[in-house]
Design a protein around this motif. Structure first.
Motif, mmCIF file in Angstrom:
data_model
loop_
_atom_site.group_PDB
_atom_site.id
_atom_site.type_symbol
_atom_site.label_atom_id
_atom_site.label_comp_id
_atom_site.label_asym_id
_atom_site.label_seq_id
_atom_site.Cartn_x
_atom_site.Cartn_y
_atom_site.Cartn_z
ATOM 1 N N PRO A 167 0.812 -1.222 0.000
ATOM 2 C CA PRO A 167 0.000 0.000 0.000
ATOM 3 C C PRO A 167 0.845 1.272 0.000
ATOM 4 O O PRO A 167 1.949 1.305 0.540
ATOM 5 C CB PRO A 167 -0.818 -0.126 1.290
ATOM 6 N N ASP A 168 0.295 2.297 -0.645
ATOM 7 C CA ASP A 168 0.864 3.655 -0.590
ATOM 8 C C ASP A 168 2.307 3.712 -1.077
ATOM 9 O O ASP A 168 3.147 4.422 -0.495
ATOM 10 C CB ASP A 168 0.786 4.215 0.841
ATOM 11 N N CYS A 169 2.627 2.958 -2.156
ATOM 12 C CA CYS A 169 4.010 2.968 -2.635
ATOM 13 C C CYS A 169 4.101 3.183 -4.142
ATOM 14 O O CYS A 169 5.183 2.992 -4.717
ATOM 15 C CB CYS A 169 4.719 1.672 -2.239
ATOM 16 N N ASP A 170 3.000 3.541 -4.796
ATOM 17 C CA ASP A 170 2.996 3.835 -6.233
ATOM 18 C C ASP A 170 3.552 2.684 -7.072
ATOM 19 O O ASP A 170 4.156 2.895 -8.123
ATOM 20 C CB ASP A 170 3.798 5.120 -6.529
ATOM 21 N N GLY A 171 3.389 1.466 -6.592
ATOM 22 C CA GLY A 171 3.757 0.298 -7.375
ATOM 23 C C GLY A 171 5.229 -0.045 -7.408
ATOM 24 O O GLY A 171 5.630 -0.947 -8.155
ATOM 25 N N VAL A 172 6.061 0.618 -6.600
ATOM 26 C CA VAL A 172 7.506 0.349 -6.659
ATOM 27 C C VAL A 172 7.938 -0.765 -5.709
ATOM 28 O O VAL A 172 9.087 -1.206 -5.757
ATOM 29 C CB VAL A 172 8.329 1.630 -6.366
ATOM 30 N N TRP A 173 7.022 -1.242 -4.859
ATOM 31 C CA TRP A 173 7.343 -2.279 -3.868
ATOM 32 C C TRP A 173 6.236 -3.319 -3.928
ATOM 33 O O TRP A 173 5.050 -2.993 -3.780
ATOM 34 C CB TRP A 173 7.434 -1.626 -2.493
ATOM 35 N N ALA A 174 6.602 -4.563 -4.187
ATOM 36 C CA ALA A 174 5.604 -5.625 -4.298
ATOM 37 C C ALA A 174 6.155 -6.911 -3.681
ATOM 38 O O ALA A 174 7.369 -7.122 -3.623
ATOM 39 C CB ALA A 174 5.212 -5.862 -5.754
ATOM 40 N N THR A 175 5.240 -7.790 -3.251
ATOM 41 C CA THR A 175 5.622 -9.055 -2.639
ATOM 42 C C THR A 175 4.901 -10.205 -3.326
ATOM 43 O O THR A 175 3.671 -10.170 -3.460
ATOM 44 C CB THR A 175 5.292 -9.065 -1.136
ATOM 45 N N THR A 176 5.664 -11.194 -3.762
ATOM 46 C CA THR A 176 5.092 -12.419 -4.307
ATOM 47 C C THR A 176 4.863 -13.356 -3.139
ATOM 48 O O THR A 176 5.811 -13.915 -2.571
ATOM 49 C CB THR A 176 6.032 -13.058 -5.338
ATOM 50 N N ARG A 177 3.595 -13.522 -2.761
ATOM 51 C CA ARG A 177 3.232 -14.340 -1.606
ATOM 52 C C ARG A 177 2.726 -15.689 -2.112
ATOM 53 O O ARG A 177 1.676 -15.769 -2.753
ATOM 54 C CB ARG A 177 2.159 -13.648 -0.771
ATOM 55 N N PHE A 178 3.448 -16.729 -1.797
ATOM 56 C CA PHE A 178 3.069 -18.065 -2.244
ATOM 57 C C PHE A 178 2.052 -18.716 -1.307
ATOM 58 O O PHE A 178 1.451 -19.734 -1.666
ATOM 59 C CB PHE A 178 4.322 -18.929 -2.361
ATOM 60 N N VAL A 179 1.848 -18.120 -0.136
ATOM 61 C CA VAL A 179 0.884 -18.597 0.850
ATOM 62 C C VAL A 179 0.044 -17.413 1.302
ATOM 63 O O VAL A 179 0.564 -16.311 1.513
ATOM 64 C CB VAL A 179 1.612 -19.232 2.058
ATOM 65 N N ASP A 180 -1.255 -17.624 1.440
ATOM 66 C CA ASP A 180 -2.144 -16.594 1.966
ATOM 67 C C ASP A 180 -1.724 -16.260 3.404
ATOM 68 O O ASP A 180 -1.674 -17.153 4.261
ATOM 69 C CB ASP A 180 -3.578 -17.127 1.944
ATOM 70 N N PRO A 181 -1.429 -14.994 3.703
ATOM 71 C CA PRO A 181 -0.981 -14.645 5.069
ATOM 72 C C PRO A 181 -1.989 -14.996 6.156
ATOM 73 O O PRO A 181 -1.613 -15.145 7.327
ATOM 74 C CB PRO A 181 -0.755 -13.131 4.986
ATOM 75 N N THR A 182 -3.280 -15.125 5.791
ATOM 76 C CA THR A 182 -4.297 -15.444 6.799
ATOM 77 C C THR A 182 -4.488 -16.950 6.981
ATOM 78 O O THR A 182 -5.312 -17.364 7.798
ATOM 79 C CB THR A 182 -5.647 -14.810 6.422
ATOM 80 N N ASP A 183 -3.751 -17.760 6.248
ATOM 81 C CA ASP A 183 -3.837 -19.211 6.376
ATOM 82 C C ASP A 183 -2.992 -19.645 7.578
ATOM 83 O O ASP A 183 -1.769 -19.779 7.478
ATOM 84 C CB ASP A 183 -3.343 -19.882 5.093
ATOM 85 N N LEU A 184 -3.654 -19.872 8.701
ATOM 86 C CA LEU A 184 -2.934 -20.126 9.950
ATOM 87 C C LEU A 184 -2.336 -21.519 10.024
ATOM 88 O O LEU A 184 -1.645 -21.843 11.007
ATOM 89 C CB LEU A 184 -3.857 -19.889 11.140
ATOM 90 N N ARG A 185 -2.554 -22.343 9.007
ATOM 91 C CA ARG A 185 -1.842 -23.621 8.970
ATOM 92 C C ARG A 185 -0.340 -23.390 8.819
ATOM 93 O O ARG A 185 0.472 -24.210 9.242
ATOM 94 C CB ARG A 185 -2.342 -24.477 7.809
ATOM 95 N N HIS A 186 0.039 -22.285 8.198
ATOM 96 C CA HIS A 186 1.447 -22.014 7.902
ATOM 97 C C HIS A 186 2.073 -21.183 9.006
ATOM 98 O O HIS A 186 1.552 -20.125 9.384
ATOM 99 C CB HIS A 186 1.566 -21.284 6.558
ATOM 100 N N ASP A 187 3.222 -21.664 9.510
ATOM 101 C CA ASP A 187 3.952 -20.916 10.538
ATOM 102 C C ASP A 187 5.253 -20.339 9.993
ATOM 103 O O ASP A 187 6.114 -19.900 10.760
ATOM 104 C CB ASP A 187 4.205 -21.789 11.770
ATOM 105 N N MET A 188 5.422 -20.372 8.672
ATOM 106 C CA MET A 188 6.521 -19.646 8.040
ATOM 107 C C MET A 188 6.063 -19.185 6.665
ATOM 108 O O MET A 188 5.206 -19.816 6.041
ATOM 109 C CB MET A 188 7.792 -20.489 7.915
ATOM 110 N N HIS A 189 6.610 -18.072 6.234
ATOM 111 C CA HIS A 189 6.404 -17.579 4.877
ATOM 112 C C HIS A 189 7.764 -17.456 4.200
ATOM 113 O O HIS A 189 8.725 -16.970 4.810
ATOM 114 C CB HIS A 189 5.723 -16.209 4.876
ATOM 115 N N VAL A 190 7.830 -17.910 2.965
ATOM 116 C CA VAL A 190 9.017 -17.698 2.139
ATOM 117 C C VAL A 190 8.529 -17.017 0.866
ATOM 118 O O VAL A 190 7.910 -17.652 0.003
ATOM 119 C CB VAL A 190 9.757 -19.014 1.835
ATOM 120 N N ASN A 191 8.757 -15.722 0.785
ATOM 121 C CA ASN A 191 8.238 -14.888 -0.291
ATOM 122 C C ASN A 191 9.373 -14.360 -1.164
ATOM 123 O O ASN A 191 10.552 -14.478 -0.813
ATOM 124 C CB ASN A 191 7.479 -13.688 0.296
#
Length: 269
Positions: A167-191
């Protein structure tokens, strides 16, 4: 898209040994130039492999994960990659291709391929191609939670998952999220995090999550604790919890890195 990997080899005798590697109580930087043949390791039960250990649980530092860069010769691999049944893994293919079998399902993975392998899975990995394969491997011991199922294995690729603009970055910062952050089955994110030239983290992030950051492409000035460090492809940054961090992308192309963080669980007391 490119995916940096340790250069291996050995600098010749004309090179000045003074370098930019740093190890502090808050962070470490392992520049690509330090990732040479003489610091590789091998694992029992593997054929035609070598690896660079970039991070390992270290008391008083970052304690939740290990991170490897693995090279497989043609015909190399293993039918028993993991000796800890509680460990989960993420694999990102940097170069070449591998055949990954997870619980009997076969996946042919090429450059940019991404796999999540849950704990208790039975899996194998082989390089059936004619060229050397290179991959990044992140491991974390899974932390169960009451009422939460184990996550399922999945295989995708960097090209198949659209980056999400911050948000609020005019498209210059983005994250490729391979897991939904709200999926509580996952206790690690590798993005995968991407900045366009001039893009930045506009504040010094200071938080509980530990990080491994492997620069896949591009250059940046990175704030680590109180120090600004210039990083480039193949450099690895290892951050303990609460290390202040920010960055400003430099150069003419995108700055991209593979990012590990631990999430979604109580703090052990």
């Amino acid at each position: 898209m490119t995916y940096a990997f340790p250069p291996g080899g050995l600098p010749d005798q004309s090179v000045n040994p003074e370098g930019t590697a740093v190890f502090t109580p808050a962070y470490a930087v392992l520049p690509a130039v330090t990732q040479r043949d003489i610091v590789t390791s091998f694992l029992p039960g593997w054929k035609g492999m070598r690896m660079w250990v970039l991070a390992r649980p270290l008391s008083g530092f970052a304690e939740t994960f290990s991170q490897y860069a693995v090279e497989l010769e043609p015909g190399g691999g293993t039918d028993a990659p993991e000796d800890d049944p509680e460990a989960q893994s993420v694999v990102l293919i940097a170069r070449g291709g591998v055949t990954l079998n997870i619980d009997g399902k076969v996946h042919n993975m090429a450059e940019g391929g991404y796999a999540y392998i849950p704990p208790e899975a039975t899996w194998t990995i082989w390089n059936d191609g004619a060229e050397t394969a290179q991959l990044h491997w992140v491991r974390k011991r899974y932390v169960p939670a009451d009422g939460v199922d184990l996550p399922e294995a999945f295989v995708t690729s960097d090209k198949e998952v659209a980056p999400i603009e911050m948000p609020d970055c005019d498209g210059v910062w983005a994250t490729t999220r391979f897991v939904d952050p709200t999926d509580l089955r996952h206790d690690m994110h590798v993005n995968i995090v991407t900045f366009k030239p001039g893009g930045r983290i506009p504040f010094a992030e200071t938080h509980v999550m530990e990080h491994g950051l492997y620069v896949l492409e591009g250059t940046a000035d990175y704030l680590l604790n109180t120090d600004w460090v210039s990083v480039e492809p193949g450099d690895f940054m290892w951050l303990r919890a609460f290390c202040p961090q920010a960055c400003i992308a430099t150069g003419d192309g995108p700055f991209r890195y593979l990012l590990y963080k631990d999430v979604n669980r109580h703090m052990p007391l």
